[in-house]
Design a protein around this motif. Structure first.
Motif, PDB file in Angstrom:
ATOM      1  N   ILE A 113       0.738  -1.324  -0.116  1.00 25.59           N
ATOM      2  CA  ILE A 113       0.098  -0.088  -0.096  1.00 25.59           C
ATOM      3  C   ILE A 113       1.009   1.200   0.096  1.00 25.59           C
ATOM      4  O   ILE A 113       0.580   2.119  -0.832  1.00 25.59           O
ATOM      5  N   SER A 114       1.909   1.100   0.874  1.00 25.39           N
ATOM      6  CA  SER A 114       3.054   2.430   0.932  1.00 25.39           C
ATOM      7  C   SER A 114       3.676   2.572  -0.392  1.00 25.39           C
ATOM      8  O   SER A 114       3.673   3.703  -1.006  1.00 25.39           O
ATOM      9  N   VAL A 115       3.859   1.641  -1.000  1.00 31.63           N
ATOM     10  CA  VAL A 115       4.727   1.626  -2.381  1.00 31.63           C
ATOM     11  C   VAL A 115       3.822   2.150  -3.482  1.00 31.63           C
ATOM     12  O   VAL A 115       4.167   3.130  -4.424  1.00 31.63           O
ATOM     13  N   VAL A 116       2.353   1.481  -3.496  1.00 29.95           N
ATOM     14  CA  VAL A 116       1.612   1.683  -4.752  1.00 29.95           C
ATOM     15  C   VAL A 116       1.011   3.394  -4.474  1.00 29.95           C
ATOM     16  O   VAL A 116       1.013   3.973  -5.470  1.00 29.95           O
ATOM     17  N   LEU A 117       0.574   3.652  -3.336  1.00 28.61           N
ATOM     18  CA  LEU A 117      -0.089   4.810  -3.061  1.00 28.61           C
ATOM     19  C   LEU A 117       0.652   5.968  -2.644  1.00 28.61           C
ATOM     20  O   LEU A 117       0.372   7.214  -2.714  1.00 28.61           O
ATOM     21  N   GLY A 118       2.345   5.433  -2.335  1.00 24.33           N
ATOM     22  CA  GLY A 118       3.005   6.695  -2.064  1.00 24.33           C
ATOM     23  C   GLY A 118       3.157   7.070  -0.721  1.00 24.33           C
ATOM     24  O   GLY A 118       3.217   8.411  -0.267  1.00 24.33           O
ATOM     25  N   GLY A 119       3.356   6.180   0.202  1.00 18.84           N
ATOM     26  CA  GLY A 119       3.733   6.508   1.591  1.00 18.84           C
ATOM     27  C   GLY A 119       2.788   6.022   2.458  1.00 18.84           C
ATOM     28  O   GLY A 119       1.797   5.558   2.394  1.00 18.84           O
ATOM     29  N   LEU A 120       3.545   5.795   4.103  1.00 24.70           N
ATOM     30  CA  LEU A 120       2.567   5.181   4.946  1.00 24.70           C
ATOM     31  C   LEU A 120       1.495   6.040   5.501  1.00 24.70           C
ATOM     32  O   LEU A 120       0.530   5.508   6.211  1.00 24.70           O
ATOM     33  N   VAL A 121       1.556   7.285   5.006  1.00 29.96           N
ATOM     34  CA  VAL A 121       0.321   8.126   5.304  1.00 29.96           C
ATOM     35  C   VAL A 121      -0.911   7.480   4.783  1.00 29.96           C
ATOM     36  O   VAL A 121      -2.117   7.915   5.136  1.00 29.96           O
ATOM     37  N   ASN A 122      -0.990   6.579   3.840  1.00 29.51           N
ATOM     38  CA  ASN A 122      -2.233   6.022   3.130  1.00 29.51           C
ATOM     39  C   ASN A 122      -2.760   4.953   3.927  1.00 29.51           C
ATOM     40  O   ASN A 122      -3.833   4.330   3.406  1.00 29.51           O
ATOM     41  N   LEU A 123      -2.135   4.631   4.833  1.00 29.91           N
ATOM     42  CA  LEU A 123      -2.655   3.484   5.802  1.00 29.91           C
ATOM     43  C   LEU A 123      -3.457   3.886   6.760  1.00 29.91           C
ATOM     44  O   LEU A 123      -3.261   4.875   7.619  1.00 29.91           O
ATOM     45  N   GLU A 124      -4.715   3.200   6.789  1.00 31.85           N
ATOM     46  CA  GLU A 124      -5.668   3.639   7.794  1.00 31.85           C
ATOM     47  C   GLU A 124      -5.628   2.745   9.222  1.00 31.85           C
ATOM     48  O   GLU A 124      -4.632   1.979   9.005  1.00 31.85           O
ATOM     49  N   PRO A 125      -6.373   3.177  10.422  1.00 28.50           N
ATOM     50  CA  PRO A 125      -6.134   2.254  11.426  1.00 28.50           C
ATOM     51  C   PRO A 125      -6.095   0.962  11.326  1.00 28.50           C
ATOM     52  O   PRO A 125      -5.425   0.158  12.022  1.00 28.50           O
TER      53      PRO A 125
END
Length: 597
Positions: A113-125
């Protein structure tokens, strides 16, 4: 003097009290499972739609499966009533593998998810909750003590032999009613069908989901193996052999009815062709011990023979055989080539035989490439091959058109899948009968030690030639279907190595990976080696590197293959097998000897 095997456990990797470790494993797996019901990302651009709360999807489902298995194995190891049957082979090793698989799947998903969307910020709880839960469960699992081994008496050579074969003592495991055992066998094959269909149904444009599937499946099968469930299922299948064979056949027949996309049914048909040819090679390599590096040429001989007599306009012969005659012609032509090549070469052994067969494979490909009317007679159309091979029509049933049966639509690929399934059943029967016959036992003797077999009166050359000819004919048999399924036959399809199966290197690897000398082994190996490159097309440039790395790891940790017979297990794990279930037995036996002295 009677000596009892005492319960011995190894020190855990993480020093924690057992109850604390078990609580961590239970709590962590429960938290990881709960996290799959929450959103893991806010964007639907990531494959699988992980944005929905309350409904796991895509990679979330795989984490859920791993967490649930970890939870169940932990409860079973604690002795919870109704779940003890889950861990007949070990209480804590399955928990470790299941927890590690859950952590690996969850960690891979978060990274993807971080690689495809561009960062750990794209992770939900939800992703963080599952990740932390999986980490806690893994810590708890590795804080559990090693499985207790060797409880029971070791008073005689016979009992030590029973332990060495991992055989249960009389009365254990608990016998089930016959109808229950049949239901268990049916459930096992139904689960196998579901897993296979799930893997094939994954879109090749979603490689992240397929990689996650491989991670989860690998750790799950390893955990089940440590739990002892496959061995128990194998015992039931051996007890009800006819029921098991029928259940396997019914599960395979049901596969095309589960597919809504014709492309996936086509993959299934191609997997069956690959698996059938691998079974033929298993006669040569697995039973007779002959290293054949040009085996794909026999598949090509059968395919070219069937295509040339199919009635296509691109054929050099104005002739059209019915399919049964074309299939027999393909098998006969491959058998003839097998005898012609084998007669002068099978007196060689080892690497020398491998080099000759490798040369034959390349000679076949170059020959059909040059039979183009310019550098040789116009028979195979050179690099263009034999094209426009018509669809089969068997007793009025056109395999090229869609048919509706009982409300289900059978597409062209589904029709060929069912036809190839029939061929696979025939090849399995031939292999099984051959392996269990006097000739099959002679092949095994030659494989183990040809000099000793010859000294016992076995005609090694004649029997090796028979194995070579039988394996070649089985490959030609499958080639007759491949020609019609692919519409064309070209020289490039029959190389020694390449990124597209089947080729000689992949066929040999399928036999070794699955387990030489077995029936299920090459089928599983062929399915894996065909599906993985097909689903991970983005890694095509690195396939052979990864393929070699996988073989190295396999030879290191499981040299007998994924499915191995008892002979191979004893050969590659002689120390483990003969020293009792664990070192406890040998240690106790040594103590008993000293006491007697």
């Amino acid at each position: 003097m009677t000596t009892n095997l005492t319960k011995t456990t190894g020190a855990p990797l993480i020093p924690l009290p057992t109850n604390t470790a078990r609580i961590l494993a239970l709590a962590g797996s429960a938290v990881a499972l709960a996290g799959t019901f929450l959103a893991w990302t806010w964007s639907q651009e990531f494959p699988g739609n992980l944005t929905v709360t309350g409904y796991p999807g895509g990679l979330q489902t795989l984490t859920l499966v791993g967490a649930l298995l970890t939870l169940l194995f932990t409860l079973s190891g604690h002795g919870i009533k109704g779940l003890r049957w889950l861990t007949p082979g070990g209480n804590h090793s399955p928990v470790r593998l299941a927890a590690l698989g859950t952590l690996a799947t969850t960690g891979f998903t978060m990274g993807a998810i971080s690689v495809v969307l561009g960062g750990l910020v794209n992770l939900e709880p939800g992703a963080w909750i599952s990740g932390v839960g999986a980490l806690v469960a893994t810590v708890g699992a590795f804080a559990l003590p090693d499985d207790a081994h060797g409880e029971g008496p070791a008073t005689s050579t016979w009992e030590r032999f029973r332990y060495s074969l991992k055989a249960p003592a009389p009365g254990t495991p608990k016998q089930l009613p016959g109808w229950t055992e049949i239901l268990v066998i049916t459930g096992v094959f139904a689960a196998g069908l579901f897993v296979f269909a799930y893997g094939i149904d994954i879109d090749s444009e979603e490689p992240q989901l397929f990689v996650g599937f491989l991670i989860t499946a690998g750790f799950t099968f390893a955990a089940l193996g440590k739990a002892g469930l496959p061995r128990r299922a194998s015992q039931l299948a051996g007890k009800h052999r006819k029921v098991a064979m029928l259940a396997a056949l019914v599960a395979a027949i049901c596969f095309p009815f589960t597919q809504t996309n014709d492309q996936y049914a086509l993959i299934g048909a191609q997997v069956l062709i690959f698996a059938t040819v691998a079974l033929g090679l298993n006669v040569v390599v697995g039973l007779a011990g002959l290293l054949d590096l040009g085996y794909v040429a026999f598949l090509g001989v059968g395919a070219y023979t069937a295509a040339l007599v199919s009635g296509t306009a691109s054929s050099a012969f104005d002739i059209q055989f019915p399919f049964w005659a074309a299939a027999l012609a393909g098998a006969a032509a491959s058998l003839l080539f097998g005898v012609i090549i084998g007669a002068p070469t099978l007196r060689l052994r080892g690497d020398y035989l491998a080099i000759v067969t490798l040369g034959f494979g390349e000679i076949f490909r170059i020959t059909v490439l040059n039979l183009n009317g310019v550098t040789g007679p116009d028979i195979t159309n050179g690099s263009n091959g034999v094209t426009n091979v018509p669809d089969l029509n068997i007793f009025g049933f056109d395999l090229g058109t869609q048919h509706d049966i009982l409300g289900f639509s059978l597409t062209r690929s589904s029709n060929y899948f069912l036809l190839m399934l029939l061929f696979t059943v025939i090849v399995v029967l031939v292999f099984r009968r051959s392996a269990e016959s006097r000739i099959g036992r002679a092949w095994v003797a030659i494989r183990e030690d040809e000099t000793a077999a010859t000294a016992m009166g076995i005609n090694g050359f004649r029997l090796k030639l028979m194995a070579f000819a039988l394996g070649a004919s089985l490959a030609g048999f499958a080639g007759s279907v491949q020609a019609h399924l692919g519409y064309s036959v070209t020289p490039e399809q029959y190389q020694f190595a390449g990124s597209v199966a089947p080729n000689s290197a992949f066929l040999l690897a399928a036999v070794i990976l699955g387990g030489m000398g077995t029936i299920a082994g090459p089928l599983i190996g062929a399915a894996l080696l065909y599906l993985i490159p097909a689903k991970l097309a983005f890694m095509q440039d690195y396939q052979l590197v990864l393929f070699g790395l996988a073989l190295i790891l396999l030879m290191r940790f499981k040299p007998e293959g994924l499915v191995a017979d008892r002979r191979k297990k004893l050969e590659f794990h002689e120390t483990d097998q003969l020293a009792t279930p664990d070192d406890a037995l040998s240690g106790t036996a040594t103590g008993a000897t000293k006491a007697g002295a």
